[in-house]
Design a protein around this motif. Structure first.
Motif, short mmCIF file in Angstrom:
data_model
loop_
_atom_site.label_atom_id
_atom_site.label_comp_id
_atom_site.label_asym_id
_atom_site.label_seq_id
_atom_site.Cartn_x
_atom_site.Cartn_y
_atom_site.Cartn_z
N PHE A 191 3.99 44.45 81.99
CA PHE A 191 5.25 43.82 82.42
C PHE A 191 5.80 44.36 83.74
O PHE A 191 6.54 43.68 84.43
CB PHE A 191 6.31 43.96 81.34
CG PHE A 191 5.89 43.34 80.03
CD1 PHE A 191 5.79 41.96 79.92
CD2 PHE A 191 5.57 44.13 78.94
CE1 PHE A 191 5.38 41.38 78.72
CE2 PHE A 191 5.17 43.55 77.74
CZ PHE A 191 5.07 42.18 77.63
N GLY A 192 5.50 45.61 84.05
CA GLY A 192 5.97 46.18 85.32
C GLY A 192 7.46 46.43 85.37
O GLY A 192 8.00 46.69 86.44
N ASN A 193 8.12 46.35 84.21
CA ASN A 193 9.58 46.53 84.20
C ASN A 193 9.89 48.03 84.20
O ASN A 193 10.26 48.61 83.18
CB ASN A 193 10.13 45.83 82.95
CG ASN A 193 11.58 45.47 83.15
OD1 ASN A 193 12.26 46.07 83.98
ND2 ASN A 193 12.06 44.50 82.40
N TYR A 194 9.77 48.64 85.37
CA TYR A 194 9.71 50.09 85.45
C TYR A 194 11.00 50.78 85.01
O TYR A 194 10.97 51.70 84.18
CB TYR A 194 9.34 50.52 86.87
CG TYR A 194 9.22 52.00 87.00
CD1 TYR A 194 8.08 52.66 86.53
CD2 TYR A 194 10.23 52.76 87.56
CE1 TYR A 194 7.96 54.02 86.62
CE2 TYR A 194 10.12 54.13 87.66
CZ TYR A 194 8.99 54.76 87.18
OH TYR A 194 8.87 56.11 87.26
N ASN A 195 12.15 50.35 85.55
CA ASN A 195 13.41 51.05 85.26
C ASN A 195 13.72 51.07 83.77
O ASN A 195 14.09 52.09 83.21
CB ASN A 195 14.57 50.40 86.03
CG ASN A 195 14.52 50.78 87.50
OD1 ASN A 195 13.88 51.77 87.87
ND2 ASN A 195 15.16 49.98 88.33
N LEU A 196 13.55 49.90 83.15
CA LEU A 196 13.84 49.80 81.71
C LEU A 196 12.91 50.73 80.93
O LEU A 196 13.35 51.47 80.04
CB LEU A 196 13.65 48.34 81.26
CG LEU A 196 13.92 48.09 79.78
CD1 LEU A 196 15.41 48.32 79.48
CD2 LEU A 196 13.51 46.68 79.36
#
Lengths: 491, 123
Positions: free
Chosen positions: A84-89
């Motif tokens: 997903f690449g949703n790094y901050n989360l």
């Protein structure tokens, strides 16, 4: 050497997990690398605690299972990042999971005095490694930590933790294992962070160097351009100052020549003719210098108009006919009827054709000069091709490559024999390129030469493209294809 | 052949141009600056005007505009003569109402072609 290979291997594994959307931001990539190192290798060190508990605790219960699950749960994060690449989360969730693991094990094993409490130190350390300089994220992490601590203390006070049945000596062992594991873990992260930081600093230094070089280059280019423009301006002014008195020489000698012709004064006619033609020659040279300087200074404009190709070629060949006859040459213009009209700078194409035709006439004795015009399909738009072939002395291979350079007159001997300024062909090529075209030369020594001029048939095609770039005509430009098969010049 | 007004402040150029044009059979009158050029345009009513652009206080373009503004002289064709064959000079000359443009020092043969073209004389 081996260590470097292992390090490279690890780097490639780590990078494989980074989502493509993160790849553009270098800082982000570095954070993600630290994140991945900690998640891929951290659970090995972290699992030392549940393993020790499992071995030491006479009654290992669900609390050990939960701890182990949440520690091995860190291995899910790299996969989520890849997908997903949703790094901050993910970073925030990971920090929360870490806090949970630590406080969970503290709660069940010793509370505030738990030997696993040193793991708390890793929380801010890791969090700040992952999330970088963002104030918002840092605040979230600190708040998360504070909330968890408060919940932990509240739970510990309200529902006193279950009394561990771990013997106190085993508790000490747990403390040792836990401390060694956390020390190793922090060391690993610090080393990796230092490595990332080091390569970053190297990269930045390199970048700074590149930027410095680029700005130096820019400055040098500007300087050169300014010098070039100043030179061109000087040349243009000088050319004018030279032309004015020279024109007086030409015009007054012309008038005297007319007077002498009226009176039949043969001696004066001959002398005045020499003055007049020397003046004309010098004027041609100065005009060419002026034109070249104008082109170099970018001050040469194009005046495109509808032009009949047949008329254009007729004008050019009529002008050259007298000197052709003097050399015993015949000019033969072959213009296919469908050539019709072109939209281009008539005066400039005429200047180019005259220059090349003059050369052909000059270097041919008792021969043929053929002019052939047709439309051809260019790479982008229709081109007008005009070819001028002669049966003259030809050009040697080693001379043809410098033919279009300034001040090239074939052979030292020929300059005195045939005259010529040595600027004509250079100027012709530059004019032709200005018009979006090109000139090619083919020749055989002793057989003759062929010059092919190709220009856009409709100058509007260039305007709509919005570029004054010169398209390369198939094959080399000023480096002519003189090696191409049997040239039909001898015909 | 016709009457030509030469407006040119350089004495040598004026003399040369005048004499060569006279030899070609033209009637030539000349003015040495802008204001006298404008005045002579209406007093002499030439068939064509050769206008030097760099004339000092009143330049050739200004003089051209005045000649074009005067109804009696408006249709006299004017050929501008400028020192530099710059694109901007050519555009400026055409925009103020000149019928053609040539560079100084003049190439007499080329100028003759333009004169004949604009005066309707067969070559």
């Amino acid at each position: 050497m081996k260590l470097a290979a292992i390090s490279a291997q690890i780097s490639s594994i780590v990078d494989w997990f980074i989502h493509p959307s993160l790849m553009n931001d270098r800082d982000r990539v570095n954070q993600a690398r630290v994140f991945l190192i900690s998640h891929l290798f951290g659970p090995f060190l972290g699992s030392a605690v549940p393993i020790a508990l499992y071995l030491l605790d006479p009654t290992p219960g669900f609390e050990v299972a939960v701890l182990a699950a949440s520690i091995f749960g860190f291995w899910v994060f790299p996969i989520l990042l890849k997908k997903f690449g949703n790094y901050n989360l993910l970073a925030i969730l990971s920090v929360e999971n870490l806090i949970f693991c630590i406080l969970w094990s503290c709660y069940f094993y010793g509370g505030i005095k738990s030997p696993t409490l040193p793991w708390v130190l890793t929380i801010p350390l890791l969090a700040f490694f992952y999330i970088g300089p963002s104030t918002v994220l840092r605040t979230i992490v600190i708040a998360l930590f504070a909330i968890n601590m408060m919940v932990f203390l509240a739970v510990a006070m309200l529902a006193s933790p279950p009394v561990s049945d771990l013997p106190s000596t085993d508790m000490e062992w747990l403390g040792i294992v836990s401390t060694v594991a956390v020390a190793l873990y922090v060391t690993m992260m610090a080393l990796y962070y230092a490595k990332v930081y080091e390569s970053q600093a190297e990269l930045e230094a390199e970048m700074r160097e590149h930027l410095a070089t680029a700005s130096e280059l820019r400055r040098a280019t500007t300087d050169a351009e300014r010098a070039g423009a100043a030179k061109a301006e000087f040349l243009a002014k000088m050319s004018h100052e030279l032309r004015t008195p020279l024109n007086a020489v030409i015009n007054y000698s012309q008038m005297l020549l007319e007077d002498a012709q009226d009176e039949g004064d043969e001696e004066s006619i001959s002398d005045l003719n020499k003055i007049h033609s020397a003046g004309q020659h010098l004027l041609k040279l100065i005009n060419e210098v002026l034109d070249l300087s104008k082109i170099d200074a970018g001050m040469m404009g194009l005046y495109n108009e509808d032009t009949s190709i047949a008329d254009l070629i007729r004008r050019v060949s009529d002008e050259a006919r007298e000197s052709a006859r003097a050399n015993g040459n015949v000019i033969n213009a072959d213009i296919s009827p469908e050539v019709g009209m072109a939209y281009l700078d008539q005066q400039k194409i005429q200047q180019i054709l005259s220059q090349i035709l003059d050369n052909a006439v000059k270097f041919t004795k008792n021969g043929m000069i053929g002019i052939h015009a047709k439309k051809i399909a260019g790479p982008e738009h229709e081109m007008l091709m005009i070819e001028i072939r002669d049966t003259g002395i030809g050009i040697a291979d080693h001379e043809i490559s410098t033919l279009f350079e300034q001040f090239t007159v074939l052979g030292d001997a020929s300059s005195s024999k045939y005259g010529g300024t040595g600027l004509g062909l250079a100027l012709s090529l530059k004019l032709c390129r200005l018009m979006g075209g090109d000139i090619k030369a083919q020749s055989r020594l002793g057989e003759g030469s062929a010059f092919t001029i190709v220009v856009p048939n409709n100058a509007r095609d260039l305007e709509t493209q919005g570029s004054g770039k010169t398209p390369e005509v198939a094959g080399a430009a000023s480096v002519p294809e003189h090696t191409l098969g049997p040239v039909a010049v001898a015909a | 052949m016709g009457k030509i007004l030469v407006v040119e402040d350089n004495e040598m150029n004026r003399d040369m141009l005048t004499r060569r044009l006279v030899r070609q059979g033209f009637t030539v009158v000349s003015a040495i600056d802008g204001p006298s050029g404008v005045a002579m345009a209406s007093s002499e009513m030439p068939d064509l005007i050769l206008m030097d652009v760099a004339l000092g206080e009143m330049d050739g373009w200004e003089a051209t505009q005045l000649i074009k503004a005067n109804r009696t002289t408006a249709r006299i064709p004017i050929i501008a003569l400028t020192a530099h064959a710059l694109a901007s000079d050519r555009d400026k000359s055409i925009s103020v109402g000149c019928v053609d443009f040539d560079t100084k020092p003049v190439d007499f043969g080329r100028l003759m072609g333009k004169l004949k073209q604009h005066m309707g004389i067969a070559a």
